[in-house]
Motif scaffolding. Structure first.
Motif, PDB file in Angstrom:
ATOM      1  N   LEU A 248       5.058   5.731   0.609  1.00  0.00           N
ATOM      2  CA  LEU A 248       3.668   5.382   0.311  1.00  0.00           C
ATOM      3  C   LEU A 248       3.466   3.873   0.240  1.00  0.00           C
ATOM      4  O   LEU A 248       2.529   3.319   0.808  1.00  0.00           O
ATOM      5  N   LEU A 249       4.415   3.191  -0.464  1.00  0.00           N
ATOM      6  CA  LEU A 249       4.188   1.782  -0.760  1.00  0.00           C
ATOM      7  C   LEU A 249       4.838   0.827   0.234  1.00  0.00           C
ATOM      8  O   LEU A 249       4.631  -0.377   0.153  1.00  0.00           O
ATOM      9  N   SER A 250       5.626   1.375   1.181  1.00  0.00           N
ATOM     10  CA  SER A 250       6.405   0.474   2.044  1.00  0.00           C
ATOM     11  C   SER A 250       5.509  -0.443   2.874  1.00  0.00           C
ATOM     12  O   SER A 250       5.930  -1.522   3.261  1.00  0.00           O
ATOM     13  N   SER A 251       4.271  -0.028   3.145  1.00  0.00           N
ATOM     14  CA  SER A 251       3.414  -0.888   3.973  1.00  0.00           C
ATOM     15  C   SER A 251       2.656  -1.934   3.162  1.00  0.00           C
ATOM     16  O   SER A 251       1.926  -2.738   3.740  1.00  0.00           O
ATOM     17  N   CYS A 252       2.839  -1.931   1.829  1.00  0.00           N
ATOM     18  CA  CYS A 252       2.120  -2.886   0.975  1.00  0.00           C
ATOM     19  C   CYS A 252       2.502  -4.319   1.344  1.00  0.00           C
ATOM     20  O   CYS A 252       3.678  -4.635   1.528  1.00  0.00           O
TER      21      CYS A 252
ATOM     22  N   THR B 271       8.341 -12.000  -2.473  1.00  0.00           N
ATOM     23  CA  THR B 271       8.651 -11.352  -1.200  1.00  0.00           C
ATOM     24  C   THR B 271       7.975  -9.990  -1.081  1.00  0.00           C
ATOM     25  O   THR B 271       7.413  -9.490  -2.041  1.00  0.00           O
ATOM     26  N   THR B 272       8.034  -9.414   0.105  1.00  0.00           N
ATOM     27  CA  THR B 272       7.559  -8.042   0.267  1.00  0.00           C
ATOM     28  C   THR B 272       8.753  -7.096   0.408  1.00  0.00           C
ATOM     29  O   THR B 272       8.710  -6.110   1.116  1.00  0.00           O
ATOM     30  N   GLU B 273       9.814  -7.448  -0.279  1.00  0.00           N
ATOM     31  CA  GLU B 273      10.964  -6.538  -0.403  1.00  0.00           C
ATOM     32  C   GLU B 273      10.498  -5.271  -1.114  1.00  0.00           C
ATOM     33  O   GLU B 273       9.705  -5.342  -2.062  1.00  0.00           O
ATOM     34  N   LEU B 274      10.988  -4.121  -0.682  1.00  0.00           N
ATOM     35  CA  LEU B 274      10.464  -2.864  -1.209  1.00  0.00           C
ATOM     36  C   LEU B 274      10.595  -2.739  -2.724  1.00  0.00           C
ATOM     37  O   LEU B 274       9.682  -2.286  -3.406  1.00  0.00           O
ATOM     38  N   THR B 275      11.753  -3.185  -3.273  1.00  0.00           N
ATOM     39  CA  THR B 275      11.897  -3.066  -4.730  1.00  0.00           C
ATOM     40  C   THR B 275      10.853  -3.904  -5.463  1.00  0.00           C
ATOM     41  O   THR B 275      10.349  -3.498  -6.497  1.00  0.00           O
TER      42      THR B 275
ATOM     43  N   LEU C 235       8.163  -2.612  -8.001  1.00  0.00           N
ATOM     44  CA  LEU C 235       8.125  -3.240  -9.327  1.00  0.00           C
ATOM     45  C   LEU C 235       6.702  -3.686  -9.660  1.00  0.00           C
ATOM     46  O   LEU C 235       6.200  -3.452 -10.760  1.00  0.00           O
ATOM     47  N   TYR C 236       6.026  -4.293  -8.680  1.00  0.00           N
ATOM     48  CA  TYR C 236       4.638  -4.717  -8.905  1.00  0.00           C
ATOM     49  C   TYR C 236       3.754  -3.532  -9.270  1.00  0.00           C
ATOM     50  O   TYR C 236       3.025  -3.563 -10.260  1.00  0.00           O
ATOM     51  N   HIS C 237       3.866  -2.460  -8.503  1.00  0.00           N
ATOM     52  CA  HIS C 237       2.991  -1.311  -8.758  1.00  0.00           C
ATOM     53  C   HIS C 237       3.340  -0.624 -10.073  1.00  0.00           C
ATOM     54  O   HIS C 237       2.463  -0.125 -10.774  1.00  0.00           O
ATOM     55  N   LEU C 238       4.646  -0.607 -10.405  1.00  0.00           N
ATOM     56  CA  LEU C 238       5.059  -0.006 -11.679  1.00  0.00           C
ATOM     57  C   LEU C 238       4.513  -0.801 -12.867  1.00  0.00           C
ATOM     58  O   LEU C 238       3.960  -0.233 -13.810  1.00  0.00           O
ATOM     59  N   VAL C 239       4.667  -2.126 -12.806  1.00  0.00           N
ATOM     60  CA  VAL C 239       4.218  -2.940 -13.944  1.00  0.00           C
ATOM     61  C   VAL C 239       2.699  -2.905 -14.041  1.00  0.00           C
ATOM     62  O   VAL C 239       2.129  -2.810 -15.122  1.00  0.00           O
ATOM     63  N   ARG C 240       2.030  -2.939 -12.879  1.00  0.00           N
ATOM     64  CA  ARG C 240       0.564  -2.846 -12.916  1.00  0.00           C
ATOM     65  C   ARG C 240       0.148  -1.507 -13.533  1.00  0.00           C
ATOM     66  O   ARG C 240      -0.801  -1.436 -14.310  1.00  0.00           O
ATOM     67  N   ALA C 241       0.902  -0.452 -13.206  1.00  0.00           N
ATOM     68  CA  ALA C 241       0.595   0.857 -13.785  1.00  0.00           C
ATOM     69  C   ALA C 241       0.758   0.832 -15.307  1.00  0.00           C
ATOM     70  O   ALA C 241      -0.081   1.360 -16.030  1.00  0.00           O
TER      71      ALA C 241
ATOM     72  N   SER D 195      -9.761   1.898  -2.045  1.00  0.00           N
ATOM     73  CA  SER D 195     -10.800   1.692  -1.037  1.00  0.00           C
ATOM     74  C   SER D 195     -10.749   0.291  -0.427  1.00  0.00           C
ATOM     75  O   SER D 195     -11.252   0.088   0.656  1.00  0.00           O
ATOM     76  N   VAL D 196     -10.158  -0.685  -1.155  1.00  0.00           N
ATOM     77  CA  VAL D 196     -10.116  -2.030  -0.586  1.00  0.00           C
ATOM     78  C   VAL D 196      -8.779  -2.361   0.059  1.00  0.00           C
ATOM     79  O   VAL D 196      -8.620  -3.437   0.624  1.00  0.00           O
ATOM     80  N   CYS D 197      -7.810  -1.457  -0.012  1.00  0.00           N
ATOM     81  CA  CYS D 197      -6.474  -1.781   0.501  1.00  0.00           C
ATOM     82  C   CYS D 197      -6.515  -2.005   2.011  1.00  0.00           C
ATOM     83  O   CYS D 197      -6.916  -1.118   2.759  1.00  0.00           O
ATOM     84  N   PRO D 198      -6.108  -3.192   2.473  1.00  0.00           N
ATOM     85  CA  PRO D 198      -6.167  -3.444   3.913  1.00  0.00           C
ATOM     86  C   PRO D 198      -5.136  -2.626   4.687  1.00  0.00           C
ATOM     87  O   PRO D 198      -5.261  -2.459   5.897  1.00  0.00           O
TER      88      PRO D 198
END
Lengths: 147, 340
Positions: B223-227, B258-262, B266-272, B287-290
């Motif tokens: 899901l998040l690999s393209s972030c 970086t856009t390293e997967l971990t 980590l960004y999405h986990l902490v934001r959560a 809805s705004v995700c490019p």
């Protein structure tokens, strides 16, 4: 020859332990002066209170390559800052739920209460944590420092 | 059953009436709402200060932005020539109302100068899913007819059932209009919803959690690999109002660039963790995700955690403090390590 003996040695986990200054750190100290035996897998970081622990510290430790993270504070009601550990408990609860949901093994992260008088409990729980982390193996998934 | 097209027209008409009335009677100085977007499948936020301009306000199933962001802390407030704060009316679907009420519960905004104009939202279309499925050719024109969305391009025309192409969050949404509360009756006008009967079984979350740890991790990775870590999700979020976000902090620099997967995870986990008990499930982030990442699974899990652990739903009452602002002596602690 040294290399060979290294390979033969059994893998031991590396666990980072955040201990609160007032209870758990003193508990660990008591375990030390009582000469209790526990596995040498943990590296201790002393923090003022378990409420000082940002969930980010725990996750960052995992991405930095630690195999397990342990956070320990005073028992509920015993906090030196009155309610730090109760605030922390809610944070830990949601953090554990979230990492489990994301597919990180829940046994990578542990929380416990140890008071300054419970050296024995500290040693027992460290044994337990080491065993659990050893069972799930090295942290390869959520780790940024892997080769 | 009235069709979605008719419903949209009804809502749009009621928006025009309410905005016109409020501005004419001088109850508010400005109304924040949606206007027509400049490209297909988008809408644009607009501030109306004169009753002559209310016709610019629209409602359709592309009004995805959470307007509460424009009243969030540290966003420049609307002022008149003398620098006095304006009284603002805000067109509120359910999640906008919830966001405003939650911000008030956190003592971040004062609801007194705000008028919530409630409308019964009928769901937002999942734009990124449509682009993923039909975006090979450019979509030049869209229209909503009856219950169908019609896409028109240079050499193709497609009809899609709207119900099926709604956001995942909108499909499960239980709060379609702002909650009706006796404490807020003075500042709420328009359609409101009784919230005492809301029930959610979180079937989608239990289904995801029945998978094994490896399967879940694989799903999240996929899901998040393209972030690309553009932080659009943070910028649009009405609850992300920190002056200095943890990812932007430089001294010390905790967080890699970086856009390293971990690091993405980590960004999405902490934001959560930062949004637990605060997220109002508006779906603005998706809805705004490019890159078209749909974060509904994480959003739903956050709602599930606070409902399950603290019996709390965000944005329903400005008087109740959010769960992460308080604690109880007898909170559940089944996850703590114990000697046998």
């Amino acid at each position: 020859m040294i290399k060979e003996s290294k390979e033969k040695r059994e893998w031991e986990p590396k666990i980072i332990a955040f201990l609160c200054n007032w209870c758990s750190y003193a508990g660990a100290d008591l375990a030390g002066v009582s000469r209790l035996k526990y596995p040498p897998t943990i590296r201790i970081v002393r923090v003022p209170c378990s409420g000082r622990i940002n969930p980010f510290f725990i996750l960052k430790s995992l991405t930095d390559g630690w195999d397990g993270v342990l956070v320990s504070g005073c028992h509920p009601g015993d906090c030196h800052y009155i309610s730090g550990n109760l605030v922390a408990r809610r944070r830990f609860a949601i953090l554990k739920d979230l990492i489990t949901f994301f597919g990180i093994h829940p046994d990578r992260v542990h929380f416990m209460w140890v008071s300054a008088a419970e050296g024995e409990r500290f040693a027992t729980l460290i044994k337990k944590v080491s065993k659990k982390v050893k069972k799930i193996g090295p942290n390869t998934k959520f780790n940024n420092s892997r080769e | 059953m009235i069709s979605i097209q008719e419903k949209n027209n009804q809502i749009e008409k009621s928006i025009h009436d309410k905005a016109d009335k409020l501005l004419r009677e001088d109850q508010v100085d400005a109304v924040i709402g949606y206007s027509k977007g400049t490209i297909p499948m988008r809408s644009c936020p607009v501030v109306i200060r004169n009753e002559k301009d209310v016709d610019a306000l629209i409602w359709n199933n592309f009004c995805s932005i959470n307007l509460a962001k424009y009243l969030a802390p540290y966003i420049p407030t609307l002022k008149d020539e003398e620098g006095k704060n304006l009284r603002v009316g805000i067109i509120s679907k359910g999640c906008v109302g919830r966001a405003l009420i939650h911000l008030a519960a956190e003592n971040q905004i004062d609801l007194e100068n705000i008028t919530i104009i409630g409308i019964p939202c009928n769901g937002i279309i999942n734009r990124s899913r449509i682009l993923k499925e039909f975006g090979v050719e450019e979509i030049l024109k869209t229209s909503i007819v009856e219950n169908e969305l019609i896409l028109k391009g240079k050499s193709f025309e497609k009809k899609l059932p709207i119900e099926e192409y709604l956001n995942e969050l909108c499909k499960k949404c239980k709060v379609k209009s702002p909650p009706s509360l006796s404490s807020l009756s003075e500042i709420c006008v328009g359609e409101l919803q009784d919230i005492s009967t809301i029930e959610d079984d979180f079937a989608d979350i239990s289904e995801f959690e029945s998978k094994t740890t490896e399967e879940r991790w694989a799903h999240i990775e996929d899901l998040l690999s393209s972030c690309i870590r553009c932080y659009a999700c943070r910028e649009i979020c009405p609850m992300c109002y920190c002056q200095l976000c943890f990812v932007d902090q430089k001294l010390p620099r905790w967080f890699g660039k970086t856009t390293e997967l971990t690091e993405i995870i980590l960004y999405h986990l902490v934001r959560a963790t930062h949004l637990t008990g605060r997220c109002v499930a508006c779906g603005a982030c998706s809805s705004v995700c490019p890159m078209g990442i749909d974060l509904h699974l994480i959003t739903r899990k956050l709602e599930h955690i606070v409902k399950d652990r603290f019996d709390f739903t965000s944005g329903l009452d400005p008087e109740t403090p959010p769960p992460m602002h308080q604690f109880k002596m007898d909170d559940k602690q089944e996850f703590m390590l114990e000697e046998e």
